[in-house]
Design a protein around this motif. Structure first.
Motif, PDB file in Angstrom:
ATOM      1  N   ALA A   1       4.334   2.454 -16.513  1.00  0.00           N
ATOM      2  CA  ALA A   1       4.105   3.827 -16.058  1.00  0.00           C
ATOM      3  C   ALA A   1       4.126   3.913 -14.535  1.00  0.00           C
ATOM      4  O   ALA A   1       4.447   4.962 -13.981  1.00  0.00           O
ATOM      5  CB  ALA A   1       2.755   4.327 -16.575  1.00  0.00           C
ATOM      6  N   TRP A   2       3.822   2.816 -13.857  1.00  0.00           N
ATOM      7  CA  TRP A   2       3.802   2.820 -12.396  1.00  0.00           C
ATOM      8  C   TRP A   2       4.917   1.985 -11.789  1.00  0.00           C
ATOM      9  O   TRP A   2       5.278   2.192 -10.636  1.00  0.00           O
ATOM     10  CB  TRP A   2       2.450   2.294 -11.901  1.00  0.00           C
ATOM     11  N   ALA A   3       5.488   1.059 -12.549  1.00  0.00           N
ATOM     12  CA  ALA A   3       6.491   0.163 -11.977  1.00  0.00           C
ATOM     13  C   ALA A   3       7.929   0.585 -12.252  1.00  0.00           C
ATOM     14  O   ALA A   3       8.828   0.323 -11.457  1.00  0.00           O
ATOM     15  CB  ALA A   3       6.287  -1.256 -12.516  1.00  0.00           C
ATOM     16  N   ASP A   4       8.150   1.257 -13.380  1.00  0.00           N
ATOM     17  CA  ASP A   4       9.514   1.629 -13.742  1.00  0.00           C
ATOM     18  C   ASP A   4       9.951   2.916 -13.068  1.00  0.00           C
ATOM     19  O   ASP A   4       9.109   3.735 -12.706  1.00  0.00           O
ATOM     20  CB  ASP A   4       9.615   1.818 -15.257  1.00  0.00           C
ATOM     21  N   PRO A   5      11.247   3.100 -12.909  1.00  0.00           N
ATOM     22  CA  PRO A   5      11.731   4.395 -12.418  1.00  0.00           C
ATOM     23  C   PRO A   5      11.247   5.515 -13.329  1.00  0.00           C
ATOM     24  O   PRO A   5      10.996   5.292 -14.521  1.00  0.00           O
ATOM     25  CB  PRO A   5      13.256   4.245 -12.469  1.00  0.00           C
ATOM     26  N   LEU A   6      11.097   6.702 -12.809  1.00  0.00           N
ATOM     27  CA  LEU A   6      10.605   7.823 -13.598  1.00  0.00           C
ATOM     28  C   LEU A   6      11.442   8.017 -14.851  1.00  0.00           C
ATOM     29  O   LEU A   6      12.674   7.976 -14.808  1.00  0.00           O
ATOM     30  CB  LEU A   6      10.612   9.097 -12.758  1.00  0.00           C
ATOM     31  N   GLY A   7      10.768   8.202 -15.938  1.00  0.00           N
ATOM     32  CA  GLY A   7      11.469   8.443 -17.200  1.00  0.00           C
ATOM     33  C   GLY A   7      11.672   7.197 -18.026  1.00  0.00           C
ATOM     34  O   GLY A   7      12.052   7.284 -19.183  1.00  0.00           O
TER      35      GLY A   7
ATOM     36  N   VAL B   1       0.839  -1.195   0.000  1.00  0.00           N
ATOM     37  CA  VAL B   1       0.000   0.000   0.000  1.00  0.00           C
ATOM     38  C   VAL B   1       0.873   1.244   0.000  1.00  0.00           C
ATOM     39  O   VAL B   1       0.659   2.185  -0.776  1.00  0.00           O
ATOM     40  CB  VAL B   1      -0.947   0.003   1.221  1.00  0.00           C
ATOM     41  N   HIS B   2       1.882   1.260   0.843  1.00  0.00           N
ATOM     42  CA  HIS B   2       2.789   2.408   0.897  1.00  0.00           C
ATOM     43  C   HIS B   2       3.538   2.582  -0.429  1.00  0.00           C
ATOM     44  O   HIS B   2       3.767   3.714  -0.873  1.00  0.00           O
ATOM     45  CB  HIS B   2       3.776   2.242   2.049  1.00  0.00           C
ATOM     46  N   ALA B   3       3.922   1.474  -1.050  1.00  0.00           N
ATOM     47  CA  ALA B   3       4.630   1.551  -2.337  1.00  0.00           C
ATOM     48  C   ALA B   3       3.735   2.153  -3.416  1.00  0.00           C
ATOM     49  O   ALA B   3       4.188   2.974  -4.225  1.00  0.00           O
ATOM     50  CB  ALA B   3       5.110   0.167  -2.750  1.00  0.00           C
ATOM     51  N   MET B   4       2.463   1.745  -3.438  1.00  0.00           N
ATOM     52  CA  MET B   4       1.540   2.294  -4.432  1.00  0.00           C
ATOM     53  C   MET B   4       1.336   3.788  -4.222  1.00  0.00           C
ATOM     54  O   MET B   4       1.332   4.574  -5.181  1.00  0.00           O
ATOM     55  CB  MET B   4       0.198   1.558  -4.362  1.00  0.00           C
ATOM     56  N   LEU B   5       1.163   4.185  -2.974  1.00  0.00           N
ATOM     57  CA  LEU B   5       0.979   5.607  -2.679  1.00  0.00           C
ATOM     58  C   LEU B   5       2.239   6.404  -3.022  1.00  0.00           C
ATOM     59  O   LEU B   5       2.152   7.539  -3.515  1.00  0.00           O
ATOM     60  CB  LEU B   5       0.618   5.786  -1.206  1.00  0.00           C
ATOM     61  N   TYR B   6       3.397   5.810  -2.784  1.00  0.00           N
ATOM     62  CA  TYR B   6       4.649   6.486  -3.137  1.00  0.00           C
ATOM     63  C   TYR B   6       4.739   6.689  -4.647  1.00  0.00           C
ATOM     64  O   TYR B   6       5.207   7.728  -5.128  1.00  0.00           O
ATOM     65  CB  TYR B   6       5.854   5.691  -2.646  1.00  0.00           C
ATOM     66  N   ALA B   7       4.287   5.681  -5.410  1.00  0.00           N
ATOM     67  CA  ALA B   7       4.292   5.808  -6.870  1.00  0.00           C
ATOM     68  C   ALA B   7       3.404   6.970  -7.309  1.00  0.00           C
ATOM     69  O   ALA B   7       3.745   7.705  -8.244  1.00  0.00           O
ATOM     70  CB  ALA B   7       3.829   4.509  -7.518  1.00  0.00           C
ATOM     71  N   LEU B   8       2.262   7.137  -6.641  1.00  0.00           N
ATOM     72  CA  LEU B   8       1.396   8.282  -6.941  1.00  0.00           C
ATOM     73  C   LEU B   8       2.123   9.593  -6.655  1.00  0.00           C
ATOM     74  O   LEU B   8       2.137  10.508  -7.478  1.00  0.00           O
ATOM     75  CB  LEU B   8       0.122   8.224  -6.089  1.00  0.00           C
ATOM     76  N   LYS B   9       2.703   9.680  -5.479  1.00  0.00           N
ATOM     77  CA  LYS B   9       3.402  10.899  -5.051  1.00  0.00           C
ATOM     78  C   LYS B   9       4.537  11.244  -6.015  1.00  0.00           C
ATOM     79  O   LYS B   9       4.713  12.404  -6.396  1.00  0.00           O
ATOM     80  CB  LYS B   9       3.951  10.689  -3.640  1.00  0.00           C
TER      81      LYS B   9
END
Length: 211
Positions: A203-209, A62-70
């Motif tokens: 879009a949600w699993a990879d590092p940004l970019g 749950v925290h990982a998903m929210l971090y991905a949003l942030k």
């Protein structure tokens, strides 16, 4: 050919199947061997782009998903006031605003949000977060939630901690969510706190970019 001398945990040294992060046992935080292979196989079976194993239960997911949003600039999350404390706690840690559905209950049993309540809450949020199933076995309208979030171009997150056994049915979270959690130790033969968090796309699993 020489006697094996261990300078690592666990202290009982090579007794049983207990090993730690060594060159031949892989590392959960940077998997490249057997753990990575198992995660890839699990992702394939779940219909996910990537799946990550968790040893701290669904809360870590749950925290990982929210971090991905942030990390991707999202600021407000539509959710139920009856969500697991890890959701509101994660929002607080990450400075995300909670946009709550109305707190409805029947005979003291919390109810899932209606279509209208999801739609109204999502107007003021950047993402929709559902619990499916909830702790009383009830499901939200998952098909509508998917349709709504696609229409609004906003991500759908699902805490499926109690629904990992539903994979072969049309009620499994992975059929609808952009990101979801499976709490394997609750309804599947996994060790205590064994769980997984999955993402439908890079879009949600990879590092940004990269995704």
């Amino acid at each position: 050919q020489k006697k094996h001398v261990s300078f690592h945990t666990p202290g009982h040294k090579k007794r049983g199947a207990d090993i730690t992060e060594l060159s031949y046992s892989d590392n959960l935080f940077s998997p490249h061997g057997v753990i990575r292979a198992a995660e890839e196989e699990t992702a394939e079976r779940l219909g996910a782009y990537r799946t990550f194993f968790l040893t701290d239960g669904s809360t870590a997911g749950v925290h990982a998903m929210l971090y991905a949003l942030k990390a991707r600039g999202k600021k407000r999350v539509a959710l139920s006031p009856y969500s697991h404390p890890s959701v509101s706690g994660g929002c607080k840690l990450l400075d995300l605003e909670c946009v709550y559905f109305p707190a409805r209950a029947y005979d003291g049993i919390p109810r899932q949000p209606s279509r209208e309540e999801m739609e109204e809450a999502l107007k003021n949020a950047d993402a929709l977060f559902l619990t499916s199933p909830d702790y009383y076995g009830y499901f939200p309208d998952l098909a509508f939630a998917r349709e709504l979030t696609l229409r609004e171009e906003k991500p759908l997150l699902i805490d499926g901690a109690h629904g990992s056994h539903l994979h072969f049915t049309d009620r499994h979270a992975g059929r609808y969510a952009d990101m979801w959690v499976d709490g394997a130790h609750k309804s599947l033969p996994a060790l205590t706190q064994g769980a997984a968090v999955s993402a439908k796309s890079g879009a949600w699993a990879d590092p940004l970019g990269e995704g």
